[in-house]
Design a protein around this motif. Structure first.
Motif, PDB file in Angstrom:
ATOM      1  N   GLN A  16      60.299  27.937 -16.671  1.00  0.00           N
ATOM      2  CA  GLN A  16      60.016  28.440 -15.333  1.00  0.00           C
ATOM      3  C   GLN A  16      58.696  27.904 -14.801  1.00  0.00           C
ATOM      4  OE1 GLN A  16      60.192  32.648 -16.027  1.00  0.00           O
ATOM      5  NE2 GLN A  16      62.386  32.778 -15.583  1.00  0.00           N
ATOM      6  N   VAL A  17      57.712  27.798 -15.700  1.00  0.00           N
ATOM      7  CA  VAL A  17      56.412  27.263 -15.287  1.00  0.00           C
ATOM      8  C   VAL A  17      56.535  25.805 -14.868  1.00  0.00           C
ATOM      9  CG1 VAL A  17      54.109  26.640 -16.108  1.00  0.00           C
ATOM     10  CG2 VAL A  17      55.086  28.868 -16.691  1.00  0.00           C
ATOM     11  N   TRP A  18      57.233  25.019 -15.669  1.00  0.00           N
ATOM     12  CA  TRP A  18      57.379  23.596 -15.344  1.00  0.00           C
ATOM     13  C   TRP A  18      58.254  23.396 -14.121  1.00  0.00           C
ATOM     14  CZ3 TRP A  18      54.527  19.704 -16.949  1.00  0.00           C
ATOM     15  CH2 TRP A  18      53.797  19.877 -18.113  1.00  0.00           C
ATOM     16  N   ALA A  19      59.115  24.369 -13.843  1.00  0.00           N
ATOM     17  CA  ALA A  19      59.981  24.240 -12.663  1.00  0.00           C
ATOM     18  C   ALA A  19      59.183  24.414 -11.383  1.00  0.00           C
ATOM     19  CB  ALA A  19      61.096  25.286 -12.712  1.00  0.00           C
ATOM     20  N   PHE A  20      58.030  25.112 -11.512  1.00  0.00           N
ATOM     21  CA  PHE A  20      57.183  25.274 -10.330  1.00  0.00           C
ATOM     22  C   PHE A  20      56.647  23.912  -9.937  1.00  0.00           C
ATOM     23  CE2 PHE A  20      53.082  25.709  -8.294  1.00  0.00           C
ATOM     24  CZ  PHE A  20      53.367  26.646  -7.304  1.00  0.00           C
ATOM     25  N   GLY A  21      56.852  23.527  -8.704  1.00  0.00           N
ATOM     26  CA  GLY A  21      56.405  22.215  -8.259  1.00  0.00           C
ATOM     27  C   GLY A  21      56.205  22.174  -6.784  1.00  0.00           C
ATOM     28  N   LEU A  22      56.394  21.016  -6.214  1.00  0.00           N
ATOM     29  CA  LEU A  22      56.129  20.822  -4.795  1.00  0.00           C
ATOM     30  C   LEU A  22      56.973  21.741  -3.926  1.00  0.00           C
ATOM     31  CD1 LEU A  22      54.501  19.121  -2.833  1.00  0.00           C
ATOM     32  CD2 LEU A  22      56.378  17.457  -2.798  1.00  0.00           C
ATOM     33  N   ALA A  23      58.235  21.983  -4.329  1.00  0.00           N
ATOM     34  CA  ALA A  23      59.132  22.810  -3.521  1.00  0.00           C
ATOM     35  C   ALA A  23      58.649  24.249  -3.437  1.00  0.00           C
ATOM     36  CB  ALA A  23      60.548  22.771  -4.104  1.00  0.00           C
ATOM     37  N   ASP A  24      57.839  24.681  -4.436  1.00  0.00           N
ATOM     38  CA  ASP A  24      57.376  26.065  -4.466  1.00  0.00           C
ATOM     39  C   ASP A  24      56.073  26.277  -3.691  1.00  0.00           C
ATOM     40  OD1 ASP A  24      59.309  27.352  -6.497  1.00  0.00           O
ATOM     41  OD2 ASP A  24      58.656  25.519  -7.481  1.00  0.00           O
ATOM     42  N   LEU A  25      55.474  25.190  -3.257  1.00  0.00           N
ATOM     43  CA  LEU A  25      54.268  25.333  -2.462  1.00  0.00           C
ATOM     44  C   LEU A  25      54.616  25.838  -1.070  1.00  0.00           C
ATOM     45  CD1 LEU A  25      52.330  22.020  -3.197  1.00  0.00           C
ATOM     46  CD2 LEU A  25      51.671  24.291  -3.928  1.00  0.00           C
ATOM     47  N   THR A  26      53.791  26.711  -0.536  1.00  0.00           N
ATOM     48  CA  THR A  26      53.995  27.127   0.845  1.00  0.00           C
ATOM     49  C   THR A  26      53.595  25.973   1.753  1.00  0.00           C
ATOM     50  OG1 THR A  26      51.747  27.964   1.117  1.00  0.00           O
ATOM     51  CG2 THR A  26      53.384  29.487   0.216  1.00  0.00           C
ATOM     52  N   ASP A  27      54.100  25.993   2.977  1.00  0.00           N
ATOM     53  CA  ASP A  27      53.726  24.954   3.931  1.00  0.00           C
ATOM     54  C   ASP A  27      52.216  24.918   4.108  1.00  0.00           C
ATOM     55  OD1 ASP A  27      56.343  24.294   4.262  1.00  0.00           O
ATOM     56  OD2 ASP A  27      56.600  25.316   6.189  1.00  0.00           O
ATOM     57  N   LYS A  28      51.606  26.082   4.101  1.00  0.00           N
ATOM     58  CA  LYS A  28      50.158  26.162   4.282  1.00  0.00           C
ATOM     59  C   LYS A  28      49.432  25.504   3.120  1.00  0.00           C
ATOM     60  CE  LYS A  28      46.423  29.495   4.995  1.00  0.00           C
ATOM     61  NZ  LYS A  28      46.075  30.927   5.136  1.00  0.00           N
ATOM     62  N   ASP A  29      49.914  25.763   1.899  1.00  0.00           N
ATOM     63  CA  ASP A  29      49.284  25.169   0.719  1.00  0.00           C
ATOM     64  C   ASP A  29      49.435  23.651   0.707  1.00  0.00           C
ATOM     65  OD1 ASP A  29      48.400  27.550  -0.260  1.00  0.00           O
ATOM     66  OD2 ASP A  29      50.071  27.844  -1.645  1.00  0.00           O
ATOM     67  N   ALA A  30      50.653  23.190   0.999  1.00  0.00           N
ATOM     68  CA  ALA A  30      50.928  21.755   0.956  1.00  0.00           C
ATOM     69  C   ALA A  30      50.086  21.020   1.991  1.00  0.00           C
ATOM     70  CB  ALA A  30      52.412  21.489   1.207  1.00  0.00           C
ATOM     71  N   SER A  31      50.096  21.533   3.211  1.00  0.00           N
ATOM     72  CA  SER A  31      49.360  20.888   4.289  1.00  0.00           C
ATOM     73  C   SER A  31      47.855  21.017   4.088  1.00  0.00           C
ATOM     74  CB  SER A  31      49.763  21.517   5.627  1.00  0.00           C
ATOM     75  OG  SER A  31      49.050  20.930   6.690  1.00  0.00           O
ATOM     76  N   GLY A  32      47.401  22.214   3.777  1.00  0.00           N
ATOM     77  CA  GLY A  32      45.972  22.440   3.593  1.00  0.00           C
ATOM     78  C   GLY A  32      45.404  21.686   2.417  1.00  0.00           C
ATOM     79  N   GLY A  33      46.147  21.680   1.307  1.00  0.00           N
ATOM     80  CA  GLY A  33      45.678  20.977   0.115  1.00  0.00           C
ATOM     81  C   GLY A  33      45.570  19.490   0.332  1.00  0.00           C
ATOM     82  N   LEU A  34      46.577  18.920   0.979  1.00  0.00           N
ATOM     83  CA  LEU A  34      46.558  17.480   1.231  1.00  0.00           C
ATOM     84  C   LEU A  34      45.436  17.112   2.184  1.00  0.00           C
ATOM     85  CD1 LEU A  34      47.922  14.714   0.889  1.00  0.00           C
ATOM     86  CD2 LEU A  34      49.147  15.193   2.989  1.00  0.00           C
ATOM     87  N   LYS A  35      45.288  17.867   3.243  1.00  0.00           N
ATOM     88  CA  LYS A  35      44.235  17.583   4.218  1.00  0.00           C
ATOM     89  C   LYS A  35      42.861  17.619   3.550  1.00  0.00           C
ATOM     90  CE  LYS A  35      46.591  19.128   8.415  1.00  0.00           C
ATOM     91  NZ  LYS A  35      46.586  20.079   9.556  1.00  0.00           N
ATOM     92  N   GLU A  36      42.690  18.600   2.694  1.00  0.00           N
ATOM     93  CA  GLU A  36      41.420  18.734   1.981  1.00  0.00           C
ATOM     94  C   GLU A  36      41.171  17.517   1.096  1.00  0.00           C
ATOM     95  OE1 GLU A  36      40.123  21.551  -1.609  1.00  0.00           O
ATOM     96  OE2 GLU A  36      40.487  22.652   0.246  1.00  0.00           O
ATOM     97  N   ALA A  37      42.213  17.079   0.380  1.00  0.00           N
ATOM     98  CA  ALA A  37      42.080  15.950  -0.532  1.00  0.00           C
ATOM     99  C   ALA A  37      41.820  14.646   0.218  1.00  0.00           C
ATOM    100  CB  ALA A  37      43.346  15.816  -1.382  1.00  0.00           C
ATOM    101  N   LEU A  38      42.574  14.413   1.292  1.00  0.00           N
ATOM    102  CA  LEU A  38      42.402  13.175   2.050  1.00  0.00           C
ATOM    103  C   LEU A  38      41.047  13.132   2.737  1.00  0.00           C
ATOM    104  CD1 LEU A  38      45.914  12.547   3.653  1.00  0.00           C
ATOM    105  CD2 LEU A  38      44.901  11.494   1.631  1.00  0.00           C
ATOM    106  N   ALA A  39      40.623  14.253   3.266  1.00  0.00           N
ATOM    107  CA  ALA A  39      39.300  14.303   3.901  1.00  0.00           C
ATOM    108  C   ALA A  39      38.214  14.015   2.874  1.00  0.00           C
ATOM    109  CB  ALA A  39      39.080  15.668   4.538  1.00  0.00           C
ATOM    110  N   GLN A  40      38.398  14.565   1.679  1.00  0.00           N
ATOM    111  CA  GLN A  40      37.442  14.346   0.600  1.00  0.00           C
ATOM    112  C   GLN A  40      37.400  12.869   0.204  1.00  0.00           C
ATOM    113  OE1 GLN A  40      38.135  16.795  -2.914  1.00  0.00           O
ATOM    114  NE2 GLN A  40      37.445  15.146  -4.242  1.00  0.00           N
ATOM    115  N   GLY A  41      38.579  12.263   0.017  1.00  0.00           N
ATOM    116  CA  GLY A  41      38.646  10.863  -0.381  1.00  0.00           C
ATOM    117  C   GLY A  41      38.101   9.928   0.685  1.00  0.00           C
TER     118      GLY A  41
END
Length: 227
Positions: A16-41
């Motif tokens: 169950q833990v390994w099954a958790f992945g991109l599909a389980d991220l909320t839209d807010k998490d996916a968008s916010g996390g990526l924006k944070e990472a790209l801005a950082q890079g």
């Protein structure tokens, strides 16, 4: 029997833990996390290239004369013009270094305008999917932003005009073309190439080790990809 049941229970939990992945991220998490990472890079790449010697001292992005002008470069060096050519190369790299900080605002704006769908595509894309997004959204504007700064720097060196003359002659023999014909256009293109290269390296580092390279939501977003 209890040992077997315990093992099966742990296996189910692990699955169950390994099954958790991109599909389980909320839209807010996916968008916010990526924006944070790209801005950082992007900020790190701009900071590195905009520092003193950011281009000149980095073999990956150092701007040399176009290969198409190599025959003429060799001729000029044999004529004792090597120092002048070295000054030209130093000026080109300094011009790129001075132009790159102008990228920060446009890159941040591109991150802010990123949609949720864009974010999920980038998260599930290749190692440089985010960098390609930046290219698509900012390349034209960045070129326009860099060019005046580059031209102001290169115009101060008399040899820049000679570069343009050499490139013009080379074009008559099909040796030089496009951005290579004017030094300011050539340096602007190489500055952009160097910027996107460094952003791509930062993106790859975050994808490879999100816990070590990223912060906050970025860890959660990129960490889900490998699960």
């Amino acid at each position: 029997m209890r040992a077997i049941l315990r093992a099966l229970f742990l296996l189910v939990i692990s699955s169950q833990v390994w099954a958790f992945g991109l599909a389980d991220l909320t839209d807010k998490d996916a968008s916010g996390g990526l924006k944070e990472a790209l801005a950082q890079g992007a900020a790190k790449a701009v900071g590195q290239l905009g520092a003193d010697g950011g281009f000149m001292n980095n073999p990956k992005v150092k701007i040399g004369l176009p290969e198409s002008l190599a025959p003429m470069e060799g001729m000029l060096r044999t004529m004792g013009r090597g120092k002048d050519l070295d000054n030209l190369v130093a000026t080109m790299n300094k011009a790129a270094e001075q132009a790159v900080p102008k990228a920060k605002g446009l890159l941040v704006d591109a991150v802010k305008k990123m949609s949720v769908d864009d974010a999920k595509k980038i998260l599930s894309g290749g190692d440089d999917a985010g960098t390609q997004y930046f290219k698509e959204k900012t390349a034209t504007q960045l070129a326009e932003s860099f060019l005046p700064t580059v031209k102001e720097s290169t115009d101060k060196l008399a040899l820049s005009a000679q570069y343009n003359k050499l490139a013009g002659k080379a074009s008559q023999f099909g040796l030089a073309k496009g951005d290579e014909l004017k030094i300011e256009n050539y340096v602007t293109k190489k500055a952009l190439d160097g910027l996107y290269l460094m952003i791509a390296e930062e993106e790859k580092a975050i994808r490879k080790d999100p816990v070590g390279a990223a912060t906050g939501l970025a860890k959660k977003a990129f960490g889900a990809i490998g699960q």
